[in-house]
Design a protein around this motif. Sequence first.
Motif, short mmCIF file in Angstrom:
data_model
loop_
_atom_site.label_atom_id
_atom_site.label_comp_id
_atom_site.label_asym_id
_atom_site.label_seq_id
_atom_site.Cartn_x
_atom_site.Cartn_y
_atom_site.Cartn_z
N TRP A 55 0.81 -1.22 0.00
CA TRP A 55 0.00 0.00 0.00
C TRP A 55 0.84 1.28 0.00
CZ3 TRP A 55 -1.49 -4.43 2.65
CH2 TRP A 55 -2.74 -4.96 2.26
N LYS A 56 2.15 1.16 -0.22
CA LYS A 56 3.03 2.31 -0.04
C LYS A 56 2.73 3.46 -1.02
CE LYS A 56 6.91 0.51 -2.80
NZ LYS A 56 8.35 0.11 -2.74
N LYS A 57 2.16 3.16 -2.19
CA LYS A 57 1.85 4.23 -3.14
C LYS A 57 0.67 5.08 -2.70
CE LYS A 57 3.73 2.10 -7.34
NZ LYS A 57 3.42 1.63 -8.73
N ASN A 58 -0.19 4.51 -1.88
CA ASN A 58 -1.37 5.26 -1.42
C ASN A 58 -1.92 4.55 -0.20
OD1 ASN A 58 -3.21 7.40 -1.68
ND2 ASN A 58 -4.71 6.07 -2.67
N ALA A 59 -1.66 5.11 0.97
CA ALA A 59 -1.97 4.40 2.21
C ALA A 59 -2.69 5.27 3.22
CB ALA A 59 -0.67 3.88 2.84
N CYS A 60 -3.52 4.60 4.02
CA CYS A 60 -4.19 5.25 5.15
C CYS A 60 -3.40 5.07 6.44
CB CYS A 60 -5.60 4.69 5.32
SG CYS A 60 -6.76 5.21 4.03
N CYS A 61 -2.31 4.34 6.39
CA CYS A 61 -1.50 4.07 7.59
C CYS A 61 -0.16 4.80 7.50
CB CYS A 61 -1.27 2.58 7.76
SG CYS A 61 -0.36 1.81 6.39
N SER A 62 0.42 5.04 8.63
CA SER A 62 1.75 5.64 8.70
C SER A 62 2.80 4.54 8.74
CB SER A 62 1.87 6.51 9.94
OG SER A 62 1.80 5.68 11.11
N VAL A 63 4.06 4.93 8.58
CA VAL A 63 5.16 3.96 8.69
C VAL A 63 5.16 3.31 10.07
CG1 VAL A 63 7.67 3.70 8.69
CG2 VAL A 63 6.58 5.15 6.98
N ASN A 64 4.96 4.12 11.10
CA ASN A 64 4.97 3.60 12.46
C ASN A 64 3.85 2.58 12.68
OD1 ASN A 64 6.10 3.59 15.12
ND2 ASN A 64 4.28 4.71 15.82
N THR A 65 2.66 2.86 12.17
CA THR A 65 1.56 1.92 12.29
C THR A 65 1.89 0.61 11.59
OG1 THR A 65 -0.11 3.67 12.47
CG2 THR A 65 -0.88 1.52 11.73
N SER A 66 2.50 0.70 10.41
CA SER A 66 2.85 -0.52 9.67
C SER A 66 3.89 -1.36 10.42
CB SER A 66 3.37 -0.16 8.27
OG SER A 66 4.68 0.40 8.31
N GLN A 67 4.79 -0.70 11.13
CA GLN A 67 5.79 -1.44 11.92
C GLN A 67 5.12 -2.12 13.12
OE1 GLN A 67 8.42 1.85 12.75
NE2 GLN A 67 9.72 1.44 10.96
N GLU A 68 4.24 -1.40 13.78
CA GLU A 68 3.55 -1.97 14.94
C GLU A 68 2.65 -3.13 14.55
OE1 GLU A 68 3.79 -1.22 18.24
OE2 GLU A 68 5.47 0.07 17.73
N ALA A 69 2.13 -3.11 13.34
CA ALA A 69 1.24 -4.18 12.87
C ALA A 69 1.95 -5.54 12.83
CB ALA A 69 0.70 -3.85 11.48
N HIS A 70 3.27 -5.53 12.81
CA HIS A 70 4.02 -6.78 12.73
C HIS A 70 4.46 -7.32 14.10
CE1 HIS A 70 4.23 -5.37 8.59
NE2 HIS A 70 4.66 -6.56 8.24
N LYS A 71 4.16 -6.59 15.17
CA LYS A 71 4.58 -7.01 16.50
C LYS A 71 3.53 -7.90 17.15
CE LYS A 71 7.37 -2.84 17.30
NZ LYS A 71 7.57 -1.65 18.17
N ASP A 72 4.00 -8.80 18.02
CA ASP A 72 3.08 -9.74 18.67
C ASP A 72 2.09 -9.03 19.59
OD1 ASP A 72 4.18 -11.88 17.38
OD2 ASP A 72 5.54 -12.42 19.00
N VAL A 73 2.58 -8.11 20.40
CA VAL A 73 1.70 -7.29 21.24
C VAL A 73 2.13 -5.85 21.03
CG1 VAL A 73 0.81 -6.84 23.56
CG2 VAL A 73 1.51 -9.16 22.94
#
Length: 252
Positions: A55-73
């Motif tokens: 979704w990098k070309k057009n996204a509703c999320c920020s870079v930080n949100t995308s990083q947090e999405a990959h964490k277990d908690v």
Amino acid sequence: MVRTVTTQLLLLLVWGAVVWAAQPRTELLNVCMDAKYHKEKPSPEDKLHEQCSPWKKNACCSVNTSQEAHKDVSYLYRFNWDHCGLMKPACKRHFIQDTCLYECSPNLGPWIQEVNQSWRKERILNVPLCKEDCQSWWEDCRTSYTCKSNWHEGWNWTSGSNQCPVNAACHPFNFYFPTPAALCNEIWSHSYKVSNYSRGSGRCIQMWFDPTQGNPNEEVARFYAEAMNGAGFCGTWPLLLGLALMLPLQLS
């Protein structure tokens, strides 16, 4: 004089109804939900993390949100995927992708609904998920464990992250989700509804796609937005008919 004013008013109402019905439902396209971490408007994010990168070309999320999405908690929702022991990596990748779709996609407009919740004002409902994406999600999670069929509510949050409620036993996924449809439709309170359509059909939302080939969900959102726009016009015809029938009476 009164008849003239009434006639003019009826004509104005007819015109207003026609204009309203003819307006394109542009608010359904290229939009972000009014939710906890969504941006106000979609825009490019060149450094989206791993599974969110399509979704990098057009996204509703920020870079930080995308990083947090990959964490277990993560700090996003403090949700623990491993609430019944370690979730298998093959299963967890689907939940990461589900999170990326929810947080990052600007193509969910036709299914956005208003809600009265403390942490968000809008949600998605009955997004038509492509049947292959649902099937592979279910197959890859069959041997992982959980204790609930609806993950939106009913957890014990006293520890700060979700734990199984008292007397809720951990079982393999296929105990709580006996079919792919049960998983996709029920796990997030009907955010998704498994579709009969296949990937590439232009009629179902793909959780997974190759960004070098473009975002197929743009076409899907346009199709459903146009269908809803047509339904909006059809919904106004009784009003238009009633007003039209009144006009001759006023003009006679």
